[in-house]
Scaffold this motif. Structure first.
Motif, short mmCIF file in Angstrom:
data_model
loop_
_atom_site.label_atom_id
_atom_site.label_comp_id
_atom_site.label_asym_id
_atom_site.label_seq_id
_atom_site.Cartn_x
_atom_site.Cartn_y
_atom_site.Cartn_z
N UNK A 1 0.84 -1.20 0.00
CA UNK A 1 0.00 0.00 0.00
C UNK A 1 0.88 1.25 0.00
N UNK A 2 1.92 1.21 0.79
CA UNK A 2 2.86 2.33 0.91
C UNK A 2 3.51 2.62 -0.43
N UNK A 3 3.87 1.57 -1.15
CA UNK A 3 4.45 1.74 -2.48
C UNK A 3 3.45 2.42 -3.40
N UNK A 4 2.20 1.91 -3.36
CA UNK A 4 1.19 2.42 -4.28
C UNK A 4 0.84 3.87 -3.94
N UNK A 5 0.69 4.17 -2.65
CA UNK A 5 0.29 5.53 -2.30
C UNK A 5 1.42 6.51 -2.58
N UNK A 6 2.66 6.10 -2.35
CA UNK A 6 3.78 6.99 -2.67
C UNK A 6 3.84 7.27 -4.17
N UNK A 7 3.48 6.22 -4.94
CA UNK A 7 3.52 6.37 -6.40
C UNK A 7 2.55 7.46 -6.87
N UNK A 8 1.59 7.81 -6.03
CA UNK A 8 0.57 8.80 -6.44
C UNK A 8 0.80 10.16 -5.79
N UNK A 9 2.00 10.38 -5.23
CA UNK A 9 2.24 11.62 -4.52
C UNK A 9 3.09 12.59 -5.33
N UNK A 10 2.93 13.89 -5.02
CA UNK A 10 3.84 14.89 -5.56
C UNK A 10 5.08 14.90 -4.67
N UNK B 1 4.92 10.19 -16.14
CA UNK B 1 6.22 10.83 -15.95
C UNK B 1 7.35 9.81 -15.97
N UNK B 2 7.09 8.63 -15.40
CA UNK B 2 8.13 7.60 -15.38
C UNK B 2 8.57 7.31 -16.81
N UNK B 3 7.61 7.26 -17.71
CA UNK B 3 7.94 6.96 -19.10
C UNK B 3 8.70 8.10 -19.76
N UNK B 4 8.48 9.35 -19.27
CA UNK B 4 9.21 10.49 -19.83
C UNK B 4 10.63 10.55 -19.28
N UNK B 5 10.74 10.33 -17.97
CA UNK B 5 12.04 10.49 -17.30
C UNK B 5 13.06 9.43 -17.73
N UNK B 6 12.59 8.18 -17.82
CA UNK B 6 13.48 7.10 -18.26
C UNK B 6 12.75 6.34 -19.36
N UNK B 7 13.50 5.68 -20.26
CA UNK B 7 12.82 4.94 -21.34
C UNK B 7 12.13 3.68 -20.83
N UNK B 8 11.12 3.87 -20.00
CA UNK B 8 10.50 2.71 -19.36
C UNK B 8 9.76 1.82 -20.36
N UNK B 9 9.18 2.46 -21.39
CA UNK B 9 8.50 1.68 -22.42
C UNK B 9 9.48 0.74 -23.10
N UNK B 10 10.66 1.29 -23.35
CA UNK B 10 11.74 0.50 -23.96
C UNK B 10 12.11 -0.68 -23.05
N UNK B 11 12.26 -0.41 -21.75
CA UNK B 11 12.60 -1.48 -20.80
C UNK B 11 11.55 -2.59 -20.84
N UNK B 12 10.28 -2.13 -20.89
CA UNK B 12 9.19 -3.09 -20.94
C UNK B 12 9.32 -4.01 -22.15
N UNK C 1 11.36 9.60 -4.78
CA UNK C 1 10.76 8.34 -4.33
C UNK C 1 9.40 8.10 -4.96
N UNK C 2 8.65 9.18 -5.23
CA UNK C 2 7.33 8.97 -5.82
C UNK C 2 7.44 8.30 -7.19
N UNK C 3 8.38 8.81 -8.02
CA UNK C 3 8.52 8.21 -9.35
C UNK C 3 9.14 6.82 -9.27
N UNK C 4 10.05 6.65 -8.32
CA UNK C 4 10.69 5.35 -8.16
C UNK C 4 9.64 4.30 -7.76
N UNK C 5 8.69 4.70 -6.90
CA UNK C 5 7.62 3.78 -6.50
C UNK C 5 6.66 3.53 -7.66
N UNK C 6 6.40 4.57 -8.46
CA UNK C 6 5.55 4.38 -9.63
C UNK C 6 6.20 3.36 -10.56
N UNK C 7 7.51 3.49 -10.72
CA UNK C 7 8.24 2.53 -11.55
C UNK C 7 8.15 1.12 -10.97
#
Lengths: 287, 315
Positions: A39-48, A71-82, A251-257
């Motif tokens: 839950x902590x991971x998910x809620x952090x993923x939704x924070x500013x 934003x995760x997809x903008x900051x790092x090539x996450x789509x590519x990783x996928x 941490x928010x983006x890291x958790x979203x990732x």
């Protein structure tokens, strides 16, 4: 049943209710322990960023920053990783399906001198830690010019995996031999028996091969770390760890990732829960 | 292999032509594994053994140094001692905890209650999360200032430690992280529990046994093959722990190398400082160590593991 003796006033039905209530209480407390980090991971993923570092922490981020996932997809090539990881997963599944079934069939249904010795040799390789082979394998692949390519992560799959071969072989042993005999009398070749009779019947075991391979490859970290240098070739796990190194405080983006990284295995888990739990009891039989 | 070579020719001449064709087909079917065994297993293992007597940074030619690597590892390498201590400490605490919690959770999950499947799924879920992701989650949960755990400890008036930045708390943190995934082994124990025939418990009830007696006298012995299997796998797995240490403690092993797991050290020596010979020697020491430990566990098994099938055979 001693409790009945000590608590006669409860009666049997009362005891049952008491047991149920205490049972559910324990279950709930445990599930809180397991679920709170998620839950902590998910809620952090939704924070500013401000919400992330609020004291006391916000349990339910308001407003929720759903665009963190974009934003995760903008900051790092996450789509590519996928895409990279899915490619590796499918290549490994293909490799395992071909090699594991062939080898398992050979061990399960054909007689040849040295079969038992070879099978024991195969099982004993499970006991040797993979670390011993890590360095020389790396050297071998680097001399072949395959560093920073997917070959080191794919080629071994086409030679099977001892554990999966063992699983599938056990399953194939349970298929009645009369089926093969009947087919041979009808003039079928060995490959036809393998292809037309054994493989379709071994489908549940093949599902296990798919599921285990998917999870193993998706979660693998050490091998991509060693073999891949080019960020465009990174897998999800590897990309995530570099994301951590590069932006320690986001941490928010890291958790979203992290949420994004766990979605595919989670979906697979929900679809294959029955096979997984069944497969685990097969795995448990080994002891 | 020598036993195989001795038996092969004689057996081969005794085969009829159709048996020979079947044998050839057999070798053909298992050939992918044989190739893999030679190329990705036996070859590398022998190479690794030879490399462990050399100094080599992968470019240039390996330089033969005899037992130099081993001598240095055992007498002059403080990091080796640190890595061994860290890994053994981790194993000594984590493995028993994993067995205890695994069995307890399996017992809880073995109740006949409505909706138990949902709970099973929830307990298993952390095990499904990729190791990199779950390690990252825990690094954030354990953040001394903003993390969840210290916030919750704060409610109880406890001033939480700084976990992954405090050398004394790095190992407990990683043990806690690993225990979060205990649902994986709980499910295996659950399968073991469900294989125990119900008559045993009924017979015990008739004889007036209480719950604890049933657990100690029936459940544990019947579960011992599963415990054994999990312990062997767990031991091997412990010495191979890499990702949580790499992510949570950092690639160099964290404060005062308090999270320098053996595998992390092998990685550092082999792939960060590119010392292939030294890394191979480290890997060989680990392998011999794991084989000895596994052998000891197997030897000890006859004293505490109960096999239903064996009992039947001797009857």
């Amino acid at each position: 049943m001693t409790i009945t003796r000590h608590l006669p006033r409860f009666g049997l039905r009362g005891l049952q209710r008491f047991n149920n209530v205490s049972g559910y209480t324990v279950l709930m407390v445990l599930s809180a322990l397991f679920m709170i980090p998620l839950y902590w991971m998910f809620s952090t993923a939704l924070k500013s960023p401000q919400q992330t570092f609020a004291i006391p922490p916000e349990w339910v981020p308001a407003p929720a920053q759903w665009d963190n996932f974009a934003k995760v997809f903008d900051e790092v090539p996450f789509g590519r990783f996928y895409l990279n990881t899915f490619f590796l997963v499918f290549a490994n599944i293909a490799g395992h399906l071909v090699s594991v079934t062939l080898v398992a069939y050979g061990f399960a249904r054909l007689r040849f001198p040295g079969r038992n010795v070879l099978f024991l040799v195969m099982l004993s390789t499970l006991m040797i830690p993979y670390q011993v082979t890590l360095v020389p394998r790396f050297i071998m692949f680097s001399k072949l010019g395959m560093i920073n390519s997917y070959w080191p992560l794919i080629l071994p799959a086409f030679t099977g995996s001892p554990f999966l071969i063992f699983l599938v072989r056990q399953y194939m042993m349970s298929i009645p031999f009369d089926l093969d005999e009947a087919a041979y009398i009808d003039g079928a070749s060995r490959f036809a028996v393998f292809w037309r009779i054994i493989l379709p019947l071994a489908r549940p075991a093949l599902m296990l091969v798919v599921v285990f391979t998917f999870i193993d490859v998706w979660n693998d970290f050490l091998q991509p770390l060693i073999y891949l240098n080019d960020p465009d070739m990174f897998t999800v796990s590897l990309g995530l760890s570099f994301f951590q190194g590069a932006r320690e405080t986001n941490w928010n983006l890291l958790m979203a990732g992290s949420v994004l990284a766990m979605i595919p295995p989670l979906i697979l888990f929900f679809f294959a829960q029955k096979q997984l739990i069944g497969g685990i009891s097969v795995e448990g039989l080994k002891g | 292999m020598s036993a195989l070579a001795r038996r092969l020719p004689r057996a081969w001449t005794q085969l009829s032509p159709s048996e020979r064709r079947e044998a050839l087909a057999g070798y053909l079917f298992i050939s992918p594994w044989i190739i893999g065994f030679l190329v990705f297993f036996l070859g590398p293992i022998l190479a690794s053994f030879a490399l462990s007597f050399t100094r080599w940074n992968i470019v240039g030619t390996p330089q033969w140094v005899g037992l130099d690597n081993y001598e240095r590892i055992f007498t002059q390498d403080p990091f080796f001692r640190k890595a061994v201590t860290v890994t053994l400490k981790y194993a000594a605490f984590y493995l028993p905890l994993e067995v205890i919690f695994g069995i307890l959770i399996a017992v809880v999950l073995n109740q006949k209650l409505r909706g138990i499947g949902v709970f099973r799924t929830m307990y298993y879920m952390p095990y499904i999360v990729p190791k990199v992701a779950s390690s990252l989650v825990w690094v954030w949960v354990l953040n001394p200032r903003y993390g969840l755990l210290n916030t919750m400890l704060g409610w109880l008036g406890v001033n939480g430690p700084s976990w992954l930045s405090d050398p004394d708390w790095v190992l407990p943190s990683i043990i806690m992280m690993s225990l979060w995934g205990v649902g994986g082994s709980a499910v295996i124990y659950l399968a073991g529990l469900q294989n125990i025939p119900n008559q045993l418990y009924e017979a015990a009830s008739v004889d007036g046994a209480n719950r604890l007696q049933k657990f100690v006298r029936i459940t544990l012995p019947m579960l011992s093959p599963t415990i054994f299997f999990q312990l062997v796998l767990g031991l091997i797995g412990t010495f191979q722990t890499f990702t949580p240490a790499f992510i949570a403690a950092g690639r160099s092993g964290g404060p005062l190398q308090s999270g320098l797991f053996y595998m992390l050290y092998i990685y550092n020596r082999s792939f960060e400082s590119m010392r292939m010979g030294y890394g191979s020697a480290l890997a060989w020491i680990l392998t011999v160590f794991i084989m000895i430990i596994t052998l000891l566990v197997f030897r000890s098994s006859k004293y505490w593991v109960y096999y239903e099938a064996e009992r039947k055979r001797t009857k």
